[in-house]
Design an enzyme around this catalytic site. Structure first.
Site, PDB file in Angstrom:
ATOM      1  N   GLU A 194      30.074   8.692 -11.651  1.00 61.50           N
ATOM      2  CA  GLU A 194      30.395   7.280 -11.808  1.00 61.50           C
ATOM      3  C   GLU A 194      31.082   6.918 -13.123  1.00 61.50           C
ATOM      4  O   GLU A 194      31.816   5.941 -13.177  1.00 61.50           O
ATOM      5  CB  GLU A 194      29.102   6.451 -11.680  1.00 61.50           C
ATOM      6  CG  GLU A 194      28.477   6.471 -10.317  1.00 61.50           C
ATOM      7  CD  GLU A 194      29.382   5.836  -9.274  1.00 61.50           C
ATOM      8  OE1 GLU A 194      29.884   4.718  -9.509  1.00 61.50           O
ATOM      9  OE2 GLU A 194      29.606   6.481  -8.230  1.00 61.50           O
TER      10      GLU A 194
ATOM     11  N   SER B  26     -31.215  -5.077  15.797  1.00 60.70           N
ATOM     12  CA  SER B  26     -32.503  -5.200  15.100  1.00 60.70           C
ATOM     13  C   SER B  26     -32.390  -5.366  13.592  1.00 60.70           C
ATOM     14  O   SER B  26     -33.413  -5.538  12.921  1.00 60.70           O
ATOM     15  CB  SER B  26     -33.374  -3.978  15.407  1.00 60.70           C
ATOM     16  OG  SER B  26     -33.702  -3.924  16.779  1.00 60.70           O
TER      17      SER B  26
END
Length: 713
Positions: A78, A344
């Site tokens: 780049e 329970s």
């Protein structure tokens, strides 16, 4: 000179319009990963979760942690003069302008610094048709400002963390992990070349990317062999939602989703979100649950959940909402927050309320024999006939044994003494958030007919552990909420003492069950109707551990009880907690609780010392009356009405015919003989007759069965 003057004027206007560029520290501080990392109380990673659906962005990566191969490839691809220019490569711009004029094609001339300027300022971002002259001049001006204020290494670091690379991927952290499954520090030259090629054309076809990557490698005098295959594999890789968080386990996905919601609604702090969880304990809880579900394969069990709380602070130490995708088809469901029938596990709170109101003591005798209670829902009357888990009756026994052995009939009798409204109010005071009304649930509420969450149930047991003081749980660090009293401390202690009494539970569970631990622990199991839900909840002096096992879809399990389903996971975690921290002794009795010897007459209860709330103590206990041997039909009663549940298997709905030893006839047909007979009910009105061996009619009753035909299973 007029064009030159115009350009100079535009440059002056663009420069004057630009505010001072942000500092490198400001840009780095504003960086937000797209995935939130949830960590435990010590900062150990637990889970990552997506919080930004628009992009995939990883953590900020320092330049020192980016592989030299990628730094080299990016600069060569780049901006070859990056380390030399002052933000603008004028010769490069000239070549770009000439190429575009001659070939009428767009050829980039922007340096890395100019590209970074376009990433930092949305007004300078490159549109589809290219930048205008004013935008280009502004980009140049900002690039020069950045070069004047930032170091070159900072420019390159910010660029690598901000550049779009493929689709939703932004920055090298996300792209490296998503495309190659590794951290940017581990990229080799071919992988770095592929990423560098994506900068120029992020969404180009794999063939174009590989051709450009080959060019980057050739600039370094490196071989291109294999780069085409590498590019094709990288651009078609589908690693899954967790790929971005390199090194982050997926230990707490359900709590991570809550963390993401809190992060979105809150101040959005920078960095990982800290939780109160303990990563080691979280991993152990998950492994214990997975191991237990694997052992239960073949019994139609797919799902489970585990929660571990710190008793004192209410901090969540482990939150396992599912055993994971390998075992569950509903692993996305958070079973810690799903509402299910607790069975329970509600019984301790019923007895606690009865102790508190001085209706019972642990030594009080309760009658475990067949009973019928009037009930009605939505205007439909009927009789409720509770049954014990083993469908047997034990006769007279103490409240300590009835609770420890988890007997249903005595519990329903205690609930009837209290009344459904009182039970309903107490359960909601404990934070269980029971829906509907007390009348809707009726007497079955004490046996867990209402839905609760594992989180709420665990915190209710934590209230027991704290002597009746309740406070909210929390999974984020912060100040604890002051507790409030919802239960008498003396009653809470009595219940705790019973739940920790292995002798009290031996009648049902035996002396060697998964509820037995090497130190003090109080625990209770529960199984909902038709074995759809299986629970084990209990606490030590320091921790509360809650486990649920079942199916998210509500399908019944096959032959799985509280001790064979959830309890083994509970015990493994409790033993692990005790191994790292010496077991603590049981809590001392609070003021107002005393102990004295008691005798039992006419019942199978051993004489023993027993605990009482002061003022309720008693030395001798015996049944209120001695029942004579039954004559005629004891059950069912004349005029009884029974309702069938089509979702329950027939064997769970059989009616019990009890009475004198004789011959049973139903609707004129002989059924059998003996003092007790089981019958699979069928809708309609029926006549039940009991005859002596010589044919004399002892008694005859009428009863009705309502409901749809029971489906065979």
């Amino acid at each position: 000179m007029r064009p030159a003057l115009a350009a100079a004027a535009l440059l002056w206007l663009a420069t004057s319009a630009l505010a001072a560029p942000p500092s490198f520290e400001q840009v780095r501080a504003a960086h937000r990963p797209s995935d939130l990392l949830l960590v435990d109380r010590a900062g150990v990673p637990l889970n990552s979760v997506r919080v930004d659906p628009t992009v995939r962005r990883g953590d900020w990566v320092p330049l020192a942690e980016v592989s030299p191969a990628l730094r080299t490839a990016l600069v060569l691809s780049e901006d070859r003069r990056f380390w030399e220019h002052a933000g603008v490569d004028w010769s490069g711009l000239a070549r770009s302008a000439w190429a575009n004029a001659v070939n009428r094609r767009t050829q980039g001339g922007s340096t890395l610094t100019m590209q970074l300027a376009g990433l930092l300022d949305e007004g300078l971002a490159r549109p589809t048709g290219g930048r205008s002259v004013v935008q280009k001049i502004g980009q140049i001006s900002l690039a020069r400002e950045l070069e004047a204020r930032w170091r070159k290494t900072e420019i390159l670091e910010a660029y690598l963390n901000s550049v779009p690379l493929r689709g939703e991927l932004v920055g090298v952290a996300a792209a490296s992990q998503q495309l190659f499954g590794k951290h940017p520090s581990g990229l080799d030259a071919p992988e770095a070349a592929v990423l560098a090629a994506l900068v120029r054309a992020p969404n180009a076809p794999a063939a174009d990317v590989s051709r450009r990557a080959c060019g980057v490698l050739q600039l370094q005098k490196l071989d291109c062999g294999g780069v085409a295959l590498l590019a094709d594999q990288a651009l078609t890789r589908r690693p899954g939602p967790a790929a971005l968080a390199a090194g982050s386990p997926q230990l707490a996905p359900h709590l991570a989703r809550q963390a993401a919601a809190a992060w979105r609604a809150g101040t959005r702090p920078v960095g990982p979100l800290r939780s109160t969880l303990d990563a080691r304990l979280q991993r152990l809880a998950l492994q214990a649950l997975q191991q237990q579900l694997a052992e239960l394969q073949g019994r139609n069990v797919q799902d489970g959940a585990v929660l571990v709380l710190d008793n004192r602070s209410g901090e969540v130490l482990a939150w396992v909402g599912s055993a994971g995708a390998a075992l569950s088809s509903a692993h996305e469901v958070d079973a810690v927050l799903a509402r299910r029938q607790p069975g329970s596990t509600l019984k301790p709170f019923v007895y606690g309320l009865a102790f508190e109101r001085r209706l019972l003591t642990p030594a009080s005798l309760l009658d475990d024999t067949p009973t019928e209670l009037a009930t009605g829902v939505d205007g439909i009357g009927g009789l409720y006939q509770p049954q014990n888990y083993d469908r047997r009756f034990k006769g007279w026994l103490s409240a300590r044994t009835a609770l420890g052995a988890s007997l249903n009939v005595p519990t329903v009798r205690v609930g009837a003494m209290l009344g459904p409204d009182a039970v309903f109010e107490r359960l909601n005071a404990l934070g269980l958030q029971i829906d509907h009304t007390a009348g809707y649930h009726g007497h079955a509420l004490v046996l867990g007919s209402a839905d609760v969450t594992l989180l709420a149930l665990a915190n209710a047991y934590r209230t027991l552990a704290n002597g009746g003081l309740a406070s909210p749980t929390r999974w984020q660090p912060g100040a604890a909420v002051a507790p409030r009293r919802v239960m008498d401390a003396r009653a809470a202690w009595l219940v705790t003492d019973i739940l920790a009494d292995n002798n009290a539970r031996a009648l049902t569970f035996g002396l060697d069950s998964p509820l037995v631990t090497r130190g003090f622990a109080a625990a209770k199991t529960g199984t909902s109707k038709d074995m759809r839900d299986n629970w084990c909840v209990g606490f030590t002096a320091r921790h509360t551990v809650a486990v649920w096992v079942g199916n998210a879809a509500g399908e019944p399990m096959h032959h799985v009880s509280g001790t064979s389903g959830a309890a083994p996971v509970w015990r493994q975690l409790v033993q692990a907690l005790m191994a790292e921290d010496p077991p603590q002794p049981p809590p001392a009795p609070p003021a107002g609780v005393l102990r004295q010897p008691v005798r039992f007459i006419g019942v199978a209860e051993p004489d023993r010392p027993e605990w009482f709330i002061a003022g309720t103590e008693q030395a001798v206990f015996q049944p209120r009356s001695v029942q004579a041997a039954p004559f005629g039909i004891a059950q069912p009663r004349d005029g009884s009405l029974f309702a069938l549940d089509p979702d329950m298997p027939p064997q769970a709905q059989r009616l019990v015919f009890e009475g004198a030893d004789g011959v049973w006839h139903l609707d004129g047909k002989r059924l059998g003989s003996g003092p007790r007979l089981l019958w699979s009910p069928w809708p309609g009105r029926h006549v039940l007759a009991l005859r002596s061996a010589d044919g004399r009619l002892l008694q005859q009753v009428h009863f009705e069965v309502r409901g749809a035909t029971v489906r065979a299973r």
